[in-house]
Design a protein around this motif. Structure first.
Motif, PDB file in Angstrom:
ATOM      1  N   VAL A 180       0.844  -1.190   0.000  1.00 59.12           N
ATOM      2  CA  VAL A 180       0.000   0.000   0.000  1.00 59.12           C
ATOM      3  C   VAL A 180       0.883   1.244   0.000  1.00 59.12           C
ATOM      4  O   VAL A 180       1.755   1.388   0.846  1.00 59.12           O
ATOM      5  N   LYS A 181       0.646   2.117  -0.945  1.00 58.28           N
ATOM      6  CA  LYS A 181       1.437   3.343  -1.024  1.00 58.28           C
ATOM      7  C   LYS A 181       0.838   4.413  -0.121  1.00 58.28           C
ATOM      8  O   LYS A 181      -0.365   4.641  -0.132  1.00 58.28           O
ATOM      9  N   THR A 182       1.699   5.055   0.644  1.00 62.30           N
ATOM     10  CA  THR A 182       1.254   6.062   1.597  1.00 62.30           C
ATOM     11  C   THR A 182       1.477   7.460   1.040  1.00 62.30           C
ATOM     12  O   THR A 182       2.504   7.741   0.432  1.00 62.30           O
ATOM     13  N   THR A 183       0.513   8.315   1.264  1.00 61.45           N
ATOM     14  CA  THR A 183       0.616   9.714   0.861  1.00 61.45           C
ATOM     15  C   THR A 183       0.886  10.551   2.103  1.00 61.45           C
ATOM     16  O   THR A 183       0.182  10.408   3.105  1.00 61.45           O
ATOM     17  N   GLY A 184       1.898  11.395   2.053  1.00 62.10           N
ATOM     18  CA  GLY A 184       2.162  12.216   3.232  1.00 62.10           C
ATOM     19  C   GLY A 184       3.490  12.936   3.198  1.00 62.10           C
ATOM     20  O   GLY A 184       4.107  13.111   2.142  1.00 62.10           O
ATOM     21  N   ILE A 185       3.920  13.351   4.383  1.00 58.45           N
ATOM     22  CA  ILE A 185       5.168  14.097   4.553  1.00 58.45           C
ATOM     23  C   ILE A 185       5.984  13.421   5.645  1.00 58.45           C
ATOM     24  O   ILE A 185       5.437  13.017   6.675  1.00 58.45           O
ATOM     25  N   ALA A 186       7.275  13.292   5.433  1.00 58.30           N
ATOM     26  CA  ALA A 186       8.154  12.689   6.434  1.00 58.30           C
ATOM     27  C   ALA A 186       9.500  13.389   6.388  1.00 58.30           C
ATOM     28  O   ALA A 186       9.855  14.023   5.391  1.00 58.30           O
ATOM     29  N   GLY A 187      10.236  13.292   7.471  1.00 59.09           N
ATOM     30  CA  GLY A 187      11.542  13.937   7.478  1.00 59.09           C
ATOM     31  C   GLY A 187      12.280  13.747   8.782  1.00 59.09           C
ATOM     32  O   GLY A 187      11.861  12.977   9.653  1.00 59.09           O
ATOM     33  N   VAL A 188      13.382  14.457   8.895  1.00 58.68           N
ATOM     34  CA  VAL A 188      14.220  14.413  10.088  1.00 58.68           C
ATOM     35  C   VAL A 188      14.420  15.841  10.582  1.00 58.68           C
ATOM     36  O   VAL A 188      14.727  16.739   9.795  1.00 58.68           O
ATOM     37  N   VAL A 189      14.245  16.050  11.878  1.00 60.88           N
ATOM     38  CA  VAL A 189      14.399  17.369  12.477  1.00 60.88           C
ATOM     39  C   VAL A 189      15.692  17.400  13.286  1.00 60.88           C
ATOM     40  O   VAL A 189      15.954  16.497  14.085  1.00 60.88           O
ATOM     41  N   SER A 190      16.483  18.443  13.077  1.00 57.33           N
ATOM     42  CA  SER A 190      17.753  18.585  13.784  1.00 57.33           C
ATOM     43  C   SER A 190      17.779  19.890  14.568  1.00 57.33           C
ATOM     44  O   SER A 190      16.970  20.792  14.340  1.00 57.33           O
ATOM     45  N   ASN A 191      18.715  19.975  15.490  1.00 54.55           N
ATOM     46  CA  ASN A 191      18.959  21.201  16.249  1.00 54.55           C
ATOM     47  C   ASN A 191      19.899  22.071  15.429  1.00 54.55           C
ATOM     48  O   ASN A 191      21.000  21.637  15.077  1.00 54.55           O
ATOM     49  N   LEU A 192      19.472  23.277  15.095  1.00 53.09           N
ATOM     50  CA  LEU A 192      20.277  24.151  14.243  1.00 53.09           C
ATOM     51  C   LEU A 192      21.615  24.481  14.884  1.00 53.09           C
ATOM     52  O   LEU A 192      22.630  24.632  14.208  1.00 53.09           O
ATOM     53  N   GLU A 193      21.634  24.565  16.201  1.00 56.85           N
ATOM     54  CA  GLU A 193      22.855  24.950  16.910  1.00 56.85           C
ATOM     55  C   GLU A 193      23.873  23.822  16.954  1.00 56.85           C
ATOM     56  O   GLU A 193      25.061  24.021  16.710  1.00 56.85           O
ATOM     57  N   THR A 194      23.408  22.604  17.254  1.00 55.91           N
ATOM     58  CA  THR A 194      24.329  21.489  17.458  1.00 55.91           C
ATOM     59  C   THR A 194      24.410  20.538  16.275  1.00 55.91           C
ATOM     60  O   THR A 194      25.374  19.784  16.155  1.00 55.91           O
ATOM     61  N   GLY A 195      23.370  20.552  15.436  1.00 55.84           N
ATOM     62  CA  GLY A 195      23.326  19.604  14.335  1.00 55.84           C
ATOM     63  C   GLY A 195      22.810  18.239  14.742  1.00 55.84           C
ATOM     64  O   GLY A 195      22.655  17.344  13.906  1.00 55.84           O
ATOM     65  N   LEU A 196      22.527  18.051  16.042  1.00 57.34           N
ATOM     66  CA  LEU A 196      22.035  16.769  16.533  1.00 57.34           C
ATOM     67  C   LEU A 196      20.549  16.618  16.232  1.00 57.34           C
ATOM     68  O   LEU A 196      19.828  17.598  16.069  1.00 57.34           O
ATOM     69  N   LYS A 197      20.095  15.367  16.156  1.00 60.33           N
ATOM     70  CA  LYS A 197      18.682  15.100  15.901  1.00 60.33           C
ATOM     71  C   LYS A 197      17.846  15.586  17.086  1.00 60.33           C
ATOM     72  O   LYS A 197      18.240  15.431  18.238  1.00 60.33           O
ATOM     73  N   GLN A 198      16.680  16.165  16.789  1.00 63.44           N
ATOM     74  CA  GLN A 198      15.855  16.798  17.819  1.00 63.44           C
ATOM     75  C   GLN A 198      14.592  15.981  18.082  1.00 63.44           C
ATOM     76  O   GLN A 198      13.735  15.841  17.216  1.00 63.44           O
ATOM     77  N   ALA A 199      14.481  15.446  19.281  1.00 57.66           N
ATOM     78  CA  ALA A 199      13.303  14.668  19.665  1.00 57.66           C
ATOM     79  C   ALA A 199      12.231  15.577  20.261  1.00 57.66           C
ATOM     80  O   ALA A 199      12.513  16.680  20.722  1.00 57.66           O
ATOM     81  N   GLY A 200      10.983  15.093  20.255  1.00 56.27           N
ATOM     82  CA  GLY A 200       9.897  15.781  20.938  1.00 56.27           C
ATOM     83  C   GLY A 200       9.348  17.011  20.253  1.00 56.27           C
ATOM     84  O   GLY A 200       8.626  17.793  20.865  1.00 56.27           O
ATOM     85  N   VAL A 201       9.659  17.204  18.978  1.00 57.54           N
ATOM     86  CA  VAL A 201       9.146  18.365  18.246  1.00 57.54           C
ATOM     87  C   VAL A 201       7.728  18.053  17.748  1.00 57.54           C
ATOM     88  O   VAL A 201       7.486  16.996  17.159  1.00 57.54           O
TER      89      VAL A 201
END
Length: 307
Positions: free
Chosen positions: A222-243
């Motif tokens: 089944v093909k899914t329609t939507g938006i996905a991505g990865v969020v990072s912290n602009l200051e550190t470059g680390l991945k940002q949880a809880g957004v």
């Protein structure tokens, strides 16, 4: 560099390596060699911009983070002793003033952390002699002042890092637009050889596919329609949880996981706007996101800490 850019960069490098190894087959269109050289030059600039972006973050960010944790550790030691005194003496005003935990302090915006710490020290000073039995001394209150000063001094450097990362991200977008334009010309010329050498042409076309798993069908077909991505912290470059990431004007929203990933499944294709929120950070908004039916559109972005 965002994951989508990394995937595209990897693909373009592979394509150019392939064309370079098969240079003898490109003589049918002399202009093609020039476009390949131009694309290689642009990719080299993309690589150097990425390296500059990463190197600019390391020193300032690590220094600021280390000092911040030192400040929080020292402040928690003061808070713990002041809380004990306030509890025993039923000092409600002091109890409220020092009502902070590690998580509360760690989530404060940079400038707010300094203000809160200074306020706690200021509230404790008039009663510090009374708190001697609880282990709080004037020396402890004095000792944290240079730590706060060092942290405050590190903040401008951190802001410079954020500015540098923003500049580099903008430059990368321009460079990728430039290399995309060049590859459109390469694609057009490669179409000419499709009939004469179909195997060579097909191998080229296969390499031109960006490796983005989010655009592939799920395991059940089944093909899914939507938006996905990865969020990072602009200051550190680390991945940002809880957004909190939401599609504007709809009820679709989700939180990023521990690796900064998010996925928003939509009912239908269309053009959408995205909004992201996290306490202690500036809101992020992106408009005119085109979503095709049966595809996941990738939108990676950074969250900027409040000044």
């Amino acid at each position: 560099m965002k994951k989508t850019m990394i995937n595209k960069h990897r693909m373009l490098v592979a394509v150019l390596d392939f064309l370079d190894k098969n240079e003898s087959k490109l003589t049918f269109a002399p202009a093609l060699l020039g476009y390949v050289d131009s694309a290689q030059d642009t990719l080299a600039r993309i690589g150097s911009t990425q390296e500059a972006q990463l190197s600019s973050s390391e020193g300032y960010t690590q220094t600021k983070e280390a000092i911040q944790q030192q400040v929080i550790g020292s402040m928690l030691d003061i808070i713990r002793r002041a809380k004990a005194f306030a509890f025993v003496t039923n000092d409600l005003i002091l109890k409220q003033a020092v009502n902070y935990t590690y998580n509360k302090l760690n989530k404060l915006p940079q400038d707010s952390l300094i203000d809160v710490c200074n306020k706690i020290v200021s509230d404790c000073k008039p009663k510090v002699d009374l708190m001697a039995d609880y282990g709080l001394t004037p020396a402890m209150l004095e000792a944290i002042e240079p730590e706060l000063a060092a942290y405050a001094a590190a903040l401008p450097g951190t802001k410079q890092v954020i500015a540098s990362r923003k500049t580099a991200t903008a430059e990368l977008k321009v460079l990728f637009a430039e290399v995309d334009h060049t590859f459109k010309r390469i694609d057009a010329l490669m179409d000419i050889i499709s009939a004469a050498d179909p195997l060579f042409y097909q191998e080229y076309k296969n390499l031109r596919v960006i490796d983005d798993l989010r655009r592939k069908s799920s395991s059940n077909g089944v093909k899914t329609t939507g938006i996905a991505g990865v969020v990072s912290n602009l200051e550190t470059g680390l991945k940002q949880a809880g957004v909190l990431v939401s599609v504007v004007g709809t009820n679709f929203s989700t939180l990023t996981d521990a690796e900064g990933n998010y996925t928003l499944s939509l009912k239908e294709a269309g053009v959408y706007s995205l909004k992201a929120e996290l306490k202690g950070y500036n809101d992020y908004e992106e408009e005119d996101i085109e979503v095709n039916q049966g595809e996941m559109t990738t939108v990676d972005f950074d969250m900027e800490p409040l000044a």
